[in-house]
Design an enzyme around this catalytic site. Structure first.
Site, PDB file in Angstrom:
ATOM      1  CB  CYS A 121     -24.763   2.536 -43.607  1.00  0.00           C
ATOM      2  SG  CYS A 121     -25.905   2.230 -42.325  1.00  0.00           S
TER       3      CYS A 121
ATOM      4  CG  HIS B  48     -26.555   5.923 -41.388  1.00  0.00           C
ATOM      5  ND1 HIS B  48     -26.492   5.366 -42.400  1.00  0.00           N
ATOM      6  CD2 HIS B  48     -25.881   7.040 -41.135  1.00  0.00           C
ATOM      7  CE1 HIS B  48     -25.667   6.296 -43.055  1.00  0.00           C
ATOM      8  NE2 HIS B  48     -25.369   7.177 -42.335  1.00  0.00           N
TER       9      HIS B  48
END
Length: 594
Positions: free
Chosen positions: A100, A32
């Site tokens: 993301c 992430h």
């Protein structure tokens, strides 16, 4: 302003420990990422979110990478983020395809002219290329959705954020979006179970599914068997996303619902298709529940016939557009520009192009884009047509940098770009060198995530790009046909990606028919260039794949007998090695149009 990339491991070390044994591929982390600049950490989950650096629900990053410095003013950055917010919505999040890392890559390209590390961006494809990855994809998406799309509460305030702008993001909770003004969105968030407590709420949810399908789970707080299927029902809601509305009603409280529907036992399930009751059954049987709900969704959204064909080039989202980044000898280019090469604005663009080729793009300060826009609008129309190509070629290089293309994408009415394209009104009379650099510049508009949407939404810009394509696909110059096919591919890919995500087409049917008709004619006449044929076939395949079977695109392909035309290309010695001849010609245009 310094820009840092924060890298987190969602697996908390488990990927490194177990990935090789399970998948046969070593995966160091489930990444992430976020970008940090101006004292704010920006990331994508429940929409675009902002937090004080290091205070997100992901904990502390496993790595912090200095990406470079951006010279862009903060108000320009915030405008760009406002534009991205229309693309990176809570509903558009996909753990493997739109996550993301895609967001931080796009934002980094705009800020610095370079993206995030390739090993982070390519991880989803690496994982999905393994049999285990394909098998576990739904389970992993369900397991990580709560982590990746958690509601983080109040966002951090972006520097110089405009009051009322989208710097304060919308958050979702209990199915209702709350904005900073206190107003409420009427559209329910997809992918979760709607709990209702009275007949009015139930009828509102059923009305929302009048064009799709819905399931009602009649339960009660005292029903022990009901609890057996609660997890299954939640999983099915996640799986269904926005294709179905899954409702739960506690009959101990919703007496008016019980009275209307006459339910006497729990658990009882009712399904509705296009607003009409479709089925009813009772009992806590998870397998039966899964089967019935999945069949209902398939009835509401029958798979397109093309999804049953083997079309690996088309059955995926297109993640890369064609751009033209070759740098010509800049001193010769200046000489061709003539006296205008001495203008400080043009000199700054030349130096910018040189610097980008010698150093990291992020370290290259951009020229004054307001001055460049003013120069081009006032001076370009006065430049003799035989040397205009040199100016357009220089601007083509500048537009490779997303900071430049992103700036001009937000220009009202696109006056600068349309000024450069003004000679395209009569392509047949414009010099060859001007036509080809205009096409290359149009391809380079796709270096910014903002421009494709602008091309579609601005009528003059869209019509100009289509005219560039249709006026060049049949040209005698091979290179012109190749670049025209590339621009057609870019437009087709943008439209295809929307269709692939079950969203409405971006291009109107009439625009698609105009482009498809030109591609069909060009494919029929192409006899010498496999690169041009490849681009034409790819663009055509993207327009045709999953198009409405009763629509005009399919009709024109059938009417022009394109399957036979493509089949004939396999007999041309220089073209017969093109793999799309089989995939697009035999499979899509042969079996897919039958």
């Amino acid at each position: 302003m310094d820009v840092e990339l924060y890298v987190y491991d969602l697996s908390k070390g488990l990927a490194r420990q177990y990935s090789l044994a399970l998948t046969g591929v070593q995966i160091d982390a489930i990444y992430h990422t976020s970008l940090v600049f101006g004292g704010v950490e920006y990331f994508f989950g429940q929409g675009i979110q902002r937090k004080v650096p290091g205070t997100t629900h992901h904990g502390q990053p496993m790595e912090k990478l200095h990406m470079g410095k951006t010279e862009l003013p903060n108000d320009v950055i915030q405008e760009y983020l406002d534009s991205l917010a229309k693309v990176y919505t809570p509903e558009s999040y996909d753990l493997f395809l739109h996550n993301c890392n895609n967001f931080t890559h796009d934002l980094s390209m705009f800020l610095l002219g370079k993206g995030i590390p390739e090993h982070i961006r390519s991880l989803p494809q690496t994982f999905l290329s393994t049999p285990f990855g394909q098998m576990m994809k739904p389970q992993i998406e369900a397991a990580l959705r709560g982590v990746t799309q958690a509601d983080i509460g109040q966002d951090a305030q972006a520097p110089n954020a405009r009051p009322g702008g989208s710097s304060t993001q919308h958050t979702a909770g209990n199915g209702t979006g709350s904005s900073s003004s206190g107003s409420h969105s009427s559209a329910p968030r997809a992918g979760y179970v709607r709990n209702v407590s009275n007949l009015q709420q139930l009828e509102e949810q059923l009305a929302a599914a009048s064009n799709s399908c819905a399931v009602i789970f009649f339960t009660s707080s005292t029903c022990a068997p009901c609890k057996i299927v609660y997890p299954t029902y939640d999983e099915l809601a996640e799986e269904a996303g926005d294709k179905a509305v899954l409702i739960k009603v506690d009959l101990n409280y919703a007496y008016d619902v019980s009275a209307k529907y006459g339910v006497r036992a729990t658990p009882t399930f009712m399904t509705f298709l296009k607003g009409q009751k479709e089925n009813e059954w009772s009992g806590a049987n998870p397998a039966q529940l899964r089967g019935n709900v999945r069949m209902l969704i398939q009835m509401a959204f029958p798979p397109h016939p093309h999804t049953q064909l083997r079309l690996p080039s088309l059955q995926r989202k297109i993640i890369s557009y064609v751009t033209y980044n070759k740098v010509p000898p800049l001193d010769k280019l200046k000489h061709k520009i003539g006296e205008h090469a001495n203008d400080p604005t043009i000199q700054s663009v030349v130096e910018f192009a040189k610097s980008r080729g010698l150093s990291a793009p992020a370290e290259t300060p951009i020229p004054n884009l307001d001055s460049l826009a003013s120069f081009l609008q006032s001076t370009y129309p006065t430049v003799p047509i035989d040397i205009r190509f040199a100016l357009v070629d220089l601007i083509r290089l500048a537009f490779l940098d997303p900071r430049v293309s992103g700036f001009f994408a937000q220009e009202p009415d696109h006056k600068t770009l349309l000024t450069l394209f003004s000679a395209s009104d009569d392509l047949t009379s414009a010099p060859y060198n001007l036509r080809i650099v205009m096409l290359q510049l149009a391809c380079n508009l796709f270096s910014s995530t903002l421009y494709p949407e602008q091309i579609i939404s601005n009528q003059r810009l869209r019509e100009t790009c289509i005219k560039l394509i249709t006026g060049s696909l049949l040209d005698e110059h091979t290179n012109l046909r190749v670049v025209a096919a590339s621009l057609a591919f870019n437009l087709a890919a943008f439209n295809h990606n929307e269709r692939f995500d079950t969203r409405p087409d971006k291009l109107t049917e009439s625009d698609q028919v105009e482009l498809v008709a030109s591609l069909l004619e060009a494919i029929g006449k192409e006899e010498e260039c496999v690169e041009a044929l490849h681009g034409m076939l790819f663009a055509l395949g993207l327009f045709v794949y999953a198009a409405p079977m009763d629509g005009a695109v399919i009709d024109i392909c059938k009417a022009m007998g394109i399957a036979d035309t493509v089949k004939e290309k396999s007999k041309v010695e220089v073209l017969k090695g093109e793999p799309l001849l089989k995939e697009v010609g035999e499979v899509l245009l042969g079996k897919g149009l039958a």
